[in-house]
Scaffold this active site. Sequence first.
Site, PDB file in Angstrom:
ATOM      1  N   SER A  92       0.813  -1.224   0.000  1.00 36.53           N
ATOM      2  CA  SER A  92       0.000   0.000   0.000  1.00 36.53           C
ATOM      3  C   SER A  92       0.837   1.260   0.000  1.00 36.53           C
ATOM      4  CB  SER A  92      -0.930   0.006   1.219  1.00 36.53           C
ATOM      5  OG  SER A  92      -0.191   0.188   2.401  1.00 36.53           O
ATOM      6  N   THR A 219      -1.910   2.975   3.484  1.00 32.03           N
ATOM      7  CA  THR A 219      -1.070   4.169   3.542  1.00 32.03           C
ATOM      8  C   THR A 219      -0.274   4.050   4.814  1.00 32.03           C
ATOM      9  OG1 THR A 219      -2.752   5.555   2.479  1.00 32.03           O
ATOM     10  CG2 THR A 219      -1.245   6.714   3.931  1.00 32.03           C
ATOM     11  N   THR A 237       1.812   7.042   0.427  1.00 37.24           N
ATOM     12  CA  THR A 237       0.892   5.992  -0.025  1.00 37.24           C
ATOM     13  C   THR A 237       1.007   5.719  -1.521  1.00 37.24           C
ATOM     14  OG1 THR A 237      -1.446   5.341   0.026  1.00 37.24           O
ATOM     15  CG2 THR A 237      -1.007   7.591  -0.616  1.00 37.24           C
ATOM     16  N   ARG A 247      -5.665   9.829 -10.438  1.00 41.52           N
ATOM     17  CA  ARG A 247      -6.459  10.068  -9.218  1.00 41.52           C
ATOM     18  C   ARG A 247      -5.510  10.367  -8.054  1.00 41.52           C
ATOM     19  NH1 ARG A 247      -6.553   7.597  -3.827  1.00 41.52           N
ATOM     20  NH2 ARG A 247      -8.636   7.785  -2.992  1.00 41.52           N
ATOM     21  N   THR A 270      -5.534   7.290   7.257  1.00 47.12           N
ATOM     22  CA  THR A 270      -5.524   6.243   6.239  1.00 47.12           C
ATOM     23  C   THR A 270      -6.983   5.853   5.974  1.00 47.12           C
ATOM     24  OG1 THR A 270      -5.393   4.467   7.877  1.00 47.12           O
ATOM     25  CG2 THR A 270      -3.307   5.288   7.033  1.00 47.12           C
ATOM     26  N   GLY A 271      -7.232   5.290   4.815  1.00 42.85           N
ATOM     27  CA  GLY A 271      -8.594   4.873   4.495  1.00 42.85           C
ATOM     28  C   GLY A 271      -9.151   5.650   3.316  1.00 42.85           C
TER      29      GLY A 271
HETATM   30  N1  ASP Z   1      -6.149   7.447   1.955  1.00 40.35           N
HETATM   31  C1  ASP Z   1      -5.482   6.865   0.833  1.00 40.35           C
HETATM   32  C2  ASP Z   1      -6.127   7.340  -0.436  1.00 40.35           C
HETATM   33  O1  ASP Z   1      -7.343   7.489  -0.465  1.00 40.35           O
HETATM   34  C3  ASP Z   1      -5.492   5.396   0.807  1.00 40.35           C
HETATM   35  C4  ASP Z   1      -5.512   4.728   2.133  1.00 40.35           C
HETATM   36  O2  ASP Z   1      -5.060   5.233   3.111  1.00 40.35           O
HETATM   37  O3  ASP Z   1      -5.974   3.624   2.244  1.00 40.35           O
HETATM   38  O4  ASP Z   1      -5.418   7.489  -1.409  1.00 40.35           O
END
Ligand code: ASP
Length: 371
Positions: A92, A219, A237, A247, A270-271
């Site tokens: 990730s 991330t 990330t 994106r 994260t997320g």
């Molecule tokens: N927040 C990150 C994104 O949307 C990905 C993640 O943390 O899972 O790119």
Amino acid sequence: MTGKLSRRGFMQVGAGLAASSLLPAAAAQTPAVHTGAVKPVVIASGNGQQYRNGGKLTCVETAFEQIAAGKDVLDAVIAGVNIVELDPEDTSVGYGGLPNADGVVQLDSCCMHGPLRRAGGVAALEGVRTPSKVARAVMNETDHHLLVGAGAQTFARQLGFEIEDDLNTETSRKLWLEWMRRVDPKHFLDPASRAQAGFRAGQSMVRDGLIDPEHFYGTINCSGINAKADICGVTTTSGLAWKIPGRVGDSPILGAGLYVDNSVGAAGSTGRGEANLYNLTSYLIVENLRRGLHPKDAAMEGLKRIQSNTVEKRLLNSRGLPNFGISFYVLDKQGRHAGVAMYPGGKYAVCDANGGRQVAMDALLEGSPEG
Ligand code: ASP
């Protein structure tokens, strides 16, 4: 593989960069007022106490060791996340991160230096394993904040970073090929329905156990505080797996993937980045710290804001709740910290004088994103 941030490298970059005399020197900054002696601590998302890339220490252990040795807090947390960026096992972040829909690894990162009150970021950067170092170079060597895509890569090349053709590992490439196989070909040419079909194909891989849910999104965010109560943070990330090329998520955006205010604290995430961007939640959480909330309460307020602003049907599960995960890692000026998530089950990483460990996160809702 690593960047050389020498003065010579900087001079070679040429006229597009700010002259160093335009930039404030660290020594000239007004020191932040702090509330007294603080016990140094480093916090991160759970992967900060998971990967070692063949070495002895994890991200949070490395950063803590450097802070305890008196190093700059931002340099310390970046040295920490570099371990995870370079580790092919974490799919990730950095090298071996899951690629975009075209099979290209595109990386996002930003960092923020509390005492200097400066920050730098890169987005959709290809070919550099450690985007956090390029983000720091944007902060140190330019008077800009964010460089993206080809421009970010050119900047990195001019500073002496090694540029590689492909940051996929065998694992990330195999997973991308499997994702391609699962995307309904009739959706493939229309970008909007491709995004939907691609998301469904990705979710089916999570359900089949081919991708850990933490790594569909995924991330690393890491923040640290030293004994002088100086606070810095970094987020890095490969973003959402199989994203539409170009994106950019929340991670490199100040106030979303990261925010630091040296007088109150730091928050990072994260997320699901889109949900975070809609609410600039890290900024909101830092403002909540300023109002005197404990890191846990400050972060819960942030999650509640995301929940109340999630109204689109496609983002709700059968219980009418957000169908995605999102987490925040918060550190205040006193060294108090919290990790909070929309749903239970996650852990965050902590390292202090007692060593590195993972700690259970507090959750806003019960159950799981699936409903
Ligand atoms: N927040 C990150 C994104 O949307 C990905 C993640 O943390 O899972 O790119």
